[in-house]
Write a protein that holds these residues in place. Sequence first.
Motif, PDB file in Angstrom:
ATOM      1  N   ASN A   1      12.987   6.395   1.494  1.00 35.58           N
ATOM      2  CA  ASN A   1      11.304   6.169   1.459  1.00 35.58           C
ATOM      3  C   ASN A   1      10.945   5.801   2.843  1.00 35.58           C
ATOM      4  O   ASN A   1      10.134   4.616   2.972  1.00 35.58           O
ATOM      5  CB  ASN A   1      10.916   5.237   0.229  1.00 35.58           C
TER       6      ASN A   1
ATOM      7  N   ASP B   1       7.111   4.987   3.031  1.00 33.70           N
ATOM      8  CA  ASP B   1       6.317   4.009   2.304  1.00 33.70           C
ATOM      9  C   ASP B   1       7.065   2.633   2.845  1.00 33.70           C
ATOM     10  O   ASP B   1       6.490   1.607   2.773  1.00 33.70           O
ATOM     11  CB  ASP B   1       7.070   4.065   0.873  1.00 33.70           C
TER      12      ASP B   1
ATOM     13  N   LYS C   1       6.579   2.745  -6.118  1.00 28.94           N
ATOM     14  CA  LYS C   1       6.149   4.195  -6.475  1.00 28.94           C
ATOM     15  C   LYS C   1       6.053   4.571  -7.833  1.00 28.94           C
ATOM     16  O   LYS C   1       5.455   5.473  -8.102  1.00 28.94           O
ATOM     17  CB  LYS C   1       7.613   5.124  -5.629  1.00 28.94           C
TER      18      LYS C   1
ATOM     19  N   VAL D   1       1.201   2.173  -2.811  1.00 26.60           N
ATOM     20  CA  VAL D   1       2.547   1.885  -2.566  1.00 26.60           C
ATOM     21  C   VAL D   1       2.704   0.509  -1.846  1.00 26.60           C
ATOM     22  O   VAL D   1       3.612  -0.397  -2.041  1.00 26.60           O
ATOM     23  CB  VAL D   1       3.149   3.126  -2.036  1.00 26.60           C
TER      24      VAL D   1
END
Length: 313
Positions: free
Chosen positions: A131, A134, A176, A186
């Motif tokens: 991720n 994020d 998430k 997020v």
Amino acid sequence: NGDKIIHEHVSKILGRDTPIQTWACTFNKSKAEALLARKYNSQRPINKAALARLEETMMHGEYIDSFGDPIRLSREGDLMDGQHRLQAVVNTDTEYMFYVVQGLPDETFPFMDQNKSRTIKEHLALLDIPNPGDMASTTNLLYHLMTESTRNPRAAVTVRMVQDHPRLGDAVVWAKKMQKAAHIPVKIGAALHFLYSAVGQIEADKFFTLLMQGGEIMGIPSHPVTKLKDKLLDEYLAKTKHQPTNKPKVDEAIMAWIHQAWTAYLAEEPLRRWIPTASQSLLVEDIASMARGAITLRLSYADPNHSDTQQVA
């Protein structure tokens, strides 16, 4: 020629054979100032954020110049590309070696500086960090809270933050899940889950699970989680009708609401009314204080116990 060995060759530039001189040169403050005084016309204004990043990198000994990205000069020796690097040398009073190319025709100037540096997301992706987008936004938020700076951290600082605090990855996974269920961005959900878990992992997991799933508490209007769930839903519905014009203020409000509910939840107290908007910054500062206590911000490549390591406190 003094402190440099000059290589001369002919290079085909824009379809024409062009005599070019190349050399490597160590620039100190005075040499950099001399070249900056000879800027080619129509130079773009100095980008203060880019300059600040270069200065920080040089001050911490982490600047590594790519010899594929030289200081570029015109036929007459005027500076066409490289002003940010040279200005950073001046401002930090350091010495760095750069590869120099001289002899570029005027017609090449519009083609300068076309390369785009990697984003923090791209740096994390190269390291196979899950991720990465994020994770980048979460570390940026934590850095802003800790330093009260609007600038994002250098990529090297972010990478060390992620490596030193592996629980950030778990927090992003939680966030998430919360994004759709609780309407929390997020980066905010991940940052707060990470910080609250440092206070109590079980309490933090239970708090955010209740926020996502509800349960018996939904029949108690003054329960902190019920109150927060309703507030976040109201904000989400309002946003779908019209886009907020001041996103930082919205983010600050969301963090303040969550933190007020978390504090009441830990104290096992009801939450009857929200703190006034004018006082939300106090709650955000409390979050920032938690971040400074939970995160070691390494500003250089030094080992964790090295004197160059900065514990933000």
